[in-house]
Design a protein around this motif. Structure first.
Motif, mmCIF file in Angstrom:
data_model
loop_
_atom_site.group_PDB
_atom_site.id
_atom_site.type_symbol
_atom_site.label_atom_id
_atom_site.label_comp_id
_atom_site.label_asym_id
_atom_site.label_seq_id
_atom_site.Cartn_x
_atom_site.Cartn_y
_atom_site.Cartn_z
ATOM 1 N N LEU A 98 44.189 13.387 104.246
ATOM 2 C CA LEU A 98 44.868 14.417 105.046
ATOM 3 C C LEU A 98 45.464 15.454 104.109
ATOM 4 C CD1 LEU A 98 46.046 15.590 107.669
ATOM 5 C CD2 LEU A 98 48.003 14.055 107.361
ATOM 6 N N LEU A 99 45.015 16.701 104.245
ATOM 7 C CA LEU A 99 45.562 17.826 103.479
ATOM 8 C C LEU A 99 46.542 18.583 104.365
ATOM 9 C CD1 LEU A 99 45.615 19.819 101.062
ATOM 10 C CD2 LEU A 99 43.665 20.987 102.145
ATOM 11 N N VAL A 100 47.792 18.646 103.928
ATOM 12 C CA VAL A 100 48.843 19.365 104.657
ATOM 13 C C VAL A 100 49.125 20.663 103.914
ATOM 14 C CG1 VAL A 100 51.259 19.328 105.385
ATOM 15 C CG2 VAL A 100 49.871 17.245 105.539
ATOM 16 N N VAL A 202 47.470 11.158 101.588
ATOM 17 C CA VAL A 202 48.188 12.351 102.055
ATOM 18 C C VAL A 202 48.378 13.306 100.876
ATOM 19 C CG1 VAL A 202 50.275 13.230 103.153
ATOM 20 C CG2 VAL A 202 49.374 10.973 103.805
ATOM 21 N N VAL A 203 47.854 14.525 101.013
ATOM 22 C CA VAL A 203 47.968 15.558 99.982
ATOM 23 C C VAL A 203 48.745 16.724 100.584
ATOM 24 C CG1 VAL A 203 46.732 17.033 98.354
ATOM 25 C CG2 VAL A 203 45.738 14.832 99.046
ATOM 26 N N ALA A 261 53.679 9.889 99.012
ATOM 27 C CA ALA A 261 53.163 11.173 99.503
ATOM 28 C C ALA A 261 53.932 12.322 98.856
ATOM 29 C CB ALA A 261 53.269 11.244 101.024
ATOM 30 N N PRO A 262 53.614 12.636 97.595
ATOM 31 C CA PRO A 262 54.341 13.699 96.895
ATOM 32 C C PRO A 262 53.946 15.095 97.389
ATOM 33 C CG PRO A 262 52.567 12.893 95.516
ATOM 34 C CD PRO A 262 52.605 12.003 96.728
ATOM 35 N N HIS A 285 41.985 13.759 94.040
ATOM 36 C CA HIS A 285 42.309 12.670 94.972
ATOM 37 C C HIS A 285 41.046 11.959 95.463
ATOM 38 C CE1 HIS A 285 46.326 14.558 95.144
ATOM 39 N NE2 HIS A 285 46.734 13.372 95.552
ATOM 40 N N LEU A 286 39.994 12.715 95.739
ATOM 41 C CA LEU A 286 38.756 12.091 96.203
ATOM 42 C C LEU A 286 38.085 11.295 95.087
ATOM 43 C CD1 LEU A 286 37.290 14.912 98.462
ATOM 44 C CD2 LEU A 286 37.986 12.627 99.202
#
Length: 311
Positions: A98-100, A202-203, A261-262, A285-286
């Motif tokens: 999940l990219l926020v 979570v990114v 989740a930084p 991350h991937l």
């Protein structure tokens, strides 16, 4: 050098450096290292966004041309990893990402989706832009609408704005009592920890734009009739609240950058660097997930023989 590597700005994040992409925060002869370490907000660290240079090119390519080429090359690698992640879900791998994306107006949330996510297969992406809550959403806890849009196994989810609006605009506009907002930080941390425990990487990326750069981008929209649809007079009113928004972001970054989740602060005045940095963060991350194509549960040689012999 600080761990974030981008803290050489003025009070309004005014431009510094040259167009060849100054590497604020690291020496020219020093290897850049993983971008996650350079841009990460350490858990619990007090944040002063005025000390972050929004025009920095931390850990990035030497100039715009190199940045565009590097982003294109990264896009190819991202596409391959995305396919592997999606394929692995067919064999029961529940992992997803999940990219926020958060940032002030014109910081480039939509542009990031277009230029970074555009290289991926739409079938494996779940993109959601969160606007003002609907009456139905207001009848539920603030995380309710977020939970409904989470990526499924094998998918990459992208949030253009997110649950953080409920501690940002809600704080600046006094939409809810401050005590409720204070509780929300802990709720968000528990929620994000539960996502990580449920195999969601979570990114969280804060696109850090300067006050002057925002003015230039808003003026550019006014000067181009084809961009008028992106302009809202309310954007001018929101600029009056710039200090309050910066304070709200500083609190959210400090209270909600956790080991699980930084937050990552990406300088966003240079669009080419912004796109490169976000694509690079996704790649790192991937690659850490290292998804694999599932093995077939059939006899390859036998199936091939049947096809060759006329099946």
């Amino acid at each position: 050098m600080t761990e974030n590597g981008s803290r050489h700005g003025t009070d309004n994040g005014a431009k510094s450096g040259t167009d060849n992409g100054s590497k604020s925060g690291r020496k020219q002869d020093e290897p850049p290292g993983p971008l996650r370490g350079l841009l990460r907000v350490p858990p619990g660290e007090k944040i002063d966004l005025s000390s972050y240079d929004a025009r920095a090119a931390t850990g990035g390519p030497d100039d715009k041309a190199a940045g565009l080429a590097a982003t294109a090359a990264t896009g190819e690698r991202l596409a391959g990893l995305q396919e592997r992640l999606y394929a692995a879900s067919a064999a029961g791998d529940r992992r997803r990402l999940l990219l926020v994306l958060q940032g002030m107006d014109t910081s480039g949330k939509g542009g990031t989706v277009k230029h970074v996510i555009g290289s991926l297969n739409p079938a494996g992406c779940r993109i959601r832009a969160f606007k003002a809550p609907t009456p139905e959403e207001q009848d539920h806890p603030f995380l309710w609408r977020i939970m409904r849009e989470l990526p499924r196994s094998g998918e990459i989810g992208i949030f253009d704005r997110s649950h953080y609006e409920d501690v940002l605009i809600a704080r600046v506009r006094d939409l809810v009592p401050r005590e409720r907002i204070r509780r929300r930080y802990d709720q968000i941390n528990r929620f994000e920890r539960s996502l990580v425990e449920d195999d969601i990487t979570v990114v969280k990326v804060f696109l850090h734009i300067s006050y002057e750069e925002q003015r230039e981008r808003l003026l550019a929209r006014l000067d181009n009739p084809e961009k008028h649809w992106k302009f809202n007079e309310g954007d001018i009113e929101e600029r009056v609240l710039w200090p309050a928004y910066q304070k709200a972001y500083e609190l959210a970054l400090r209270r909600c950058s956790t080991a699980a989740a930084p937050w990552y602060v990406v300088p966003a005045d240079r669009k080419w660097y912004r796109n490169w940095a976000v694509s690079r963060l996704l790649l790192e991350h991937l690659e850490a997930l290292d998804p694999q194509y599932p093995k077939g549960d059939f006899d390859v040689a036998e199936c091939r023989k049947r096809l060759v012999e006329g099946a």
